[in-house]
Design an enzyme around this catalytic site. Structure first.
Site, mmCIF file in Angstrom:
data_model
loop_
_atom_site.group_PDB
_atom_site.id
_atom_site.type_symbol
_atom_site.label_atom_id
_atom_site.label_comp_id
_atom_site.label_asym_id
_atom_site.label_seq_id
_atom_site.Cartn_x
_atom_site.Cartn_y
_atom_site.Cartn_z
ATOM 1 N N CYS A 107 0.799 -1.238 0.000
ATOM 2 C CA CYS A 107 0.000 0.000 0.000
ATOM 3 C C CYS A 107 0.830 1.286 0.000
ATOM 4 O O CYS A 107 0.520 2.196 -0.778
ATOM 5 C CB CYS A 107 -0.994 0.025 1.145
ATOM 6 S SG CYS A 107 -1.218 -1.499 2.028
ATOM 7 N N ARG A 122 6.998 -10.808 5.941
ATOM 8 C CA ARG A 122 6.628 -10.532 7.324
ATOM 9 C C ARG A 122 7.290 -11.582 8.204
ATOM 10 O O ARG A 122 7.295 -12.763 7.873
ATOM 11 C CB ARG A 122 5.105 -10.596 7.506
ATOM 12 C CG ARG A 122 4.439 -9.462 6.737
ATOM 13 C CD ARG A 122 2.941 -9.470 6.896
ATOM 14 N NE ARG A 122 2.359 -8.558 5.906
ATOM 15 C CZ ARG A 122 1.073 -8.475 5.641
ATOM 16 N NH1 ARG A 122 0.224 -9.260 6.289
ATOM 17 N NH2 ARG A 122 0.620 -7.646 4.733
ATOM 18 N N GLN A 167 0.886 -11.049 -2.690
ATOM 19 C CA GLN A 167 -0.527 -10.660 -2.630
ATOM 20 C C GLN A 167 -1.023 -10.301 -4.017
ATOM 21 O O GLN A 167 -0.292 -9.678 -4.790
ATOM 22 C CB GLN A 167 -0.693 -9.441 -1.723
ATOM 23 C CG GLN A 167 -0.346 -9.703 -0.275
ATOM 24 C CD GLN A 167 -0.488 -8.448 0.561
ATOM 25 O OE1 GLN A 167 0.017 -7.395 0.195
ATOM 26 N NE2 GLN A 167 -1.175 -8.562 1.678
ATOM 27 N N ASP A 227 -2.646 -7.921 -5.004
ATOM 28 C CA ASP A 227 -3.033 -6.679 -4.364
ATOM 29 C C ASP A 227 -3.540 -5.647 -5.365
ATOM 30 O O ASP A 227 -3.126 -5.662 -6.531
ATOM 31 C CB ASP A 227 -1.790 -6.112 -3.654
ATOM 32 C CG ASP A 227 -2.144 -5.427 -2.356
ATOM 33 O OD1 ASP A 227 -3.345 -5.302 -2.074
ATOM 34 O OD2 ASP A 227 -1.220 -5.022 -1.642
ATOM 35 N N HIS A 261 -5.066 -1.315 -5.122
ATOM 36 C CA HIS A 261 -5.573 -0.198 -4.341
ATOM 37 C C HIS A 261 -6.367 0.710 -5.247
ATOM 38 O O HIS A 261 -5.892 1.094 -6.304
ATOM 39 C CB HIS A 261 -4.411 0.531 -3.669
ATOM 40 C CG HIS A 261 -3.722 -0.333 -2.665
ATOM 41 N ND1 HIS A 261 -2.577 -1.023 -2.957
ATOM 42 C CD2 HIS A 261 -4.060 -0.679 -1.409
ATOM 43 C CE1 HIS A 261 -2.227 -1.738 -1.890
ATOM 44 N NE2 HIS A 261 -3.108 -1.554 -0.945
ATOM 45 N N LYS A 274 -14.563 -3.264 6.616
ATOM 46 C CA LYS A 274 -14.124 -4.199 5.581
ATOM 47 C C LYS A 274 -15.109 -5.335 5.383
ATOM 48 O O LYS A 274 -16.021 -5.541 6.187
ATOM 49 C CB LYS A 274 -12.761 -4.768 5.934
ATOM 50 C CG LYS A 274 -12.759 -5.535 7.244
ATOM 51 C CD LYS A 274 -11.429 -6.241 7.472
ATOM 52 C CE LYS A 274 -11.457 -6.995 8.796
ATOM 53 N NZ LYS A 274 -10.349 -7.913 8.955
ATOM 54 N N HIS A 307 -8.406 -1.208 -0.270
ATOM 55 C CA HIS A 307 -7.433 -2.295 -0.466
ATOM 56 C C HIS A 307 -8.257 -3.525 -0.815
ATOM 57 O O HIS A 307 -9.249 -3.788 -0.151
ATOM 58 C CB HIS A 307 -6.676 -2.670 0.811
ATOM 59 C CG HIS A 307 -6.088 -1.547 1.580
ATOM 60 N ND1 HIS A 307 -4.737 -1.375 1.679
ATOM 61 C CD2 HIS A 307 -6.651 -0.569 2.323
ATOM 62 C CE1 HIS A 307 -4.491 -0.338 2.461
ATOM 63 N NE2 HIS A 307 -5.630 0.169 2.863
HETATM 64 ZN ZN LIG Z 1 -3.158 -2.351 0.917
#
Ligand SMILES: [Zn+2]
Ligand SMILES: [Zn+2]
Length: 646
Positions: A337, A366, A384, A386, A388, A472, A518
């Site tokens: 992000c 992580r 991910q 991912d 945005h 979310k 996200h």
């Molecule tokens: Zn994010």
């Protein structure tokens, strides 16, 4: 008298001092026989706890989550008693209920517990259970509690008690056994009719690697023997479907101690499968107006200080990377992000250009504790899917619906039909916990709930489960064991646009803050493939599976024809291979079955003469002799029936 509110909203009056069990009996004797635990004003109580004030009461039976929790928690007391009787001198520490059963962490001193000891423990525990001993809570002074455990030389319980406030400490007694406990028991031990010790593992005291290692005993118990038998059958099935086992057998991924724990290596078949998944999503995302971006694997520490990640997770993450330049520090990217926010910040946008949807298959790192690592579901490096979305507050509603459409397309094409959606919203009693205006929160929560409704999702609303930065929606699936897993997620965020000072020019020519979404329909590639493996038992949808067909010549004589068949399949973009080993067809079929290949194409004398193939499906169905063209049509039809259009 006191007023008791029941879950259906009805309010009844009872004499002060009535217990949850009295109240259950007043509802119905039959119901009361099944009540094993209760919650009063959001606190778990015993069924025999006298209630003295107005409040809301929930009565639990075995069927409820709260009932199971009390049942398993109580069972851990029974097993602890059995252990103490069988192995005098052991030190008990803590023994909570978990999602499927309970555990107890014990210091066994010199004794090493092994699977051979399980039947003995089970027998002893059942003997105790059959005594129908009541669970009885009693308050105890801190001094008395400390003196008991000090006399036993149990430094663990002493440490626990030292952290408690005098006046709040309680013991639970049953039969001859006593344990430090906050409460939440079933009425008596006799309700437990079946107990199984499942396994033992090492566990550090308080989860701290620097503290003594204890033995963690996992167990499960049931009110009926039959339920235990059914549960064990499910566990066996789950073992067969364990993604770590299947991933190895199907040669999809591996781990190397040299490379490092929790860092998966994708083997050729796994990498190809993953690429197919990525391409599938990329194609849909392109249609949905996403733009792909690429960002580096590391970022300056400053980036994560700005995003707030450093403050929140810095100490527990991979530590900063130093460069020859003094004072320069980089972090392995824990999230994509912040990078995407900086992409948005490259140039100013007007409201007419929004939404911007930046997507990236971004690999993040992580630092998970080694004890927490588990196959592909808990790893230290993962990718991910991912994206945005930066939009105006007015666009949030439509964007959210679009993301749900995309997520439903993804889940549907992969055979997940049994999922639910969890909508996490604020806790209105603690507004100080959340960033962003009340107006925006209301807008976002309504947008999510309306979208879930309009899209016909089976959803539940979880109050107080929202992140501090926004509400979310998570897609959840249940596996064969009834365990719930989180798949994709869609989150609204008011925090990062603030922290990165993101703006757009509105129709009023003023600068405004965009809202950020996200979203990751898969969650991560690693986790998703793990869940898909367990969900399908390795029988992936035809469009995704590594090998769609295998050609099996009945003898060496037909190898040439088999190669010709393979060429034709390749021309039709069917993934196939030839098994030309000098083995019997029977053996080749058995192995192809093991490898979960959907179609076995057997070629011999007759097939070669008629230019056909004999088709056998995974699982045994015989489709007879057909032409290559017919087979190709069959594959296409089947793929199109799962891979819906988007
Ligand atoms: Zn994010
Ligand atoms: Zn207890």
């Amino acid at each position: 008298m006191m007023k008791i509110t029941l879950p259906d909203g009805s309010i009844r009056e009872y004499a002060k001092g009535s217990t949850p069990m009295d109240i259950a009996k007043s509802i119905s004797e039959g119901f009361a026989r099944n009540v094993i635990s209760a919650k009063f004003n959001d606190t778990v109580v015993e069924t025999v706890t006298p209630l003295n004030e107005d409040g809301s009461l929930v009565l639990y039976t075995w069927k409820d989550k709260g009932g199971k929790k009390a049942f398993w928690h109580s069972s851990s007391h029974i097993v602890a008693q059995a252990l103490e009787e069988l192995y005098p001198g052991i030190k008990l520490t803590i023994g909570p209920a978990i999602d499927n059963g309970f555990y107890y962490d014990v210091d066994f001193g010199e004794h090493t517990l092994s699977e051979k000891d399980f039947p003995l423990i089970e027998k002893k525990a059942l003997e105790i259970a059959r005594g129908k001993h009541d669970f009885k809570m009693r308050p105890i002074s801190k001094a008395e509690a400390l003196s008991l455990y000090k006399s036993q030389g149990n430094e663990f319980k002493v440490e626990l008690i030292e952290n408690l406030e005098d006046g709040t400490i309680t013991f639970c007694d049953h039969d001859t056994f006593t344990d430090l406990c906050r409460g939440g028991h079933i009425p008596n031990t006799g309700i437990v009719k079946a107990i199984k010790i499942l396994n033992v593992a090492g566990a550090y005291w308080r989860g701290d690697e620097k503290k003594p290692q204890l033995t963690r005993i996992y167990g499960i118990s049931f009110p009926k023997q039959k339920e235990l038998t059914e549960y064990l059958a499910l566990v066996e099935e789950a073992k067969k479907r364990d993604h770590r086992k299947l991933g190895k057998e199907l040669e999809l991924f591996a781990f190397s101690q040299k490379v490092g724990q929790g860092l998966p290596l994708w083997l050729p078949k796994g990498a190809a499968l993953r690429e197919r998944l990525e391409d599938f999503l990329k194609k849909a995302q392109k249609k949905a107006g996403y733009e792909m971006v690429i960002t580096p694997h590391i970022g300056q520490k400053e980036l994560y200080v700005t995003s707030g990640h450093y403050e929140k997770y810095g100490a527990d993450s991979f530590q900063p990377i130093h460069t020859p330049k003094e004072d320069e520090e980089f972090l392995l990217k824990p999230m994509n992000c912040p990078h995407h926010c900086e992409i948005y910040n490259v140039r100013p946008f007007s409201y007419r250009e929004l939404p911007k949807r930046y997507a990236e298959f971004g690999t993040v790192y992580r630092y998970e504790q080694s004890g927490e690592l588990h196959g592909l579901t808990r790893v230290r490096g993962f990718t991910q899917d991912d994206a945005h979305i930066f939009c105006t507050p007015d666009q949030l509603d439509q964007e959210f619906k679009n993301v749900i459409d995309l997520s439903l397309y993804v889940l549907g094409s992969l055979g997940f039909d049994n999922f639910t959606a969890q909508v996490s919203v604020r806790d209105l009693d603690t507004p100080e916990k959340y960033i962003g205006s009340v107006e925006n929160w209301e807008k976002a929560e309504n947008a999510i709930i309306n979208a879930a409704k309009e899209k016909g999702l089976d959803y539940v609303i979880e109050k107080g489960e929202a992140a501090f930065y926004g509400p979310k929606l998570d897609f959840m699936v249940k596996d064969a064991l009834g365990r719930q897993w989180q798949l994709g997620t869609i989150q609204v965020d008011y925090n990062l646009p603030e922290r990165f000072d993101l703006t757009y020019k509105g129709s009023d020519n003023e600068l405004h803050r965009p809202v950020m979404i996200h979203r990751a329909p898969f969650g991560s590639m690693e986790r998703f493939i793990a869940l898909l493996l367990e969900h399908t038992g390795g029988n992936f949808p035809l469009w995704l599976i590594p090998e769609q067909a295998i050609v099996l010549p009945v003898s060496e004589k037909h190898e040439k024809y088999a190669e010709k068949v393979l060429k034709s399949l390749e021309n039709d973009e069917i993934r196939a291979l030839v098994d030309a080993r000098n083995e019997t067809v029977g053996k080749k079929i058995r192995e192809a079955e093991m490898n979960k290949i959907p179609f076995m194409l057997i070629v011999g004398e007759n097939e070669e003469a008629s230019n056909t193939i004999s088709v056998r499906r995974h699982g045994g169905e015989d489709l007879g002799s057909i032409s290559l063209e017919q087979f190709s049509d069959l594959v296409t039809t089947e793929i199109n029936s799962t891979l819906k259009s988007f």
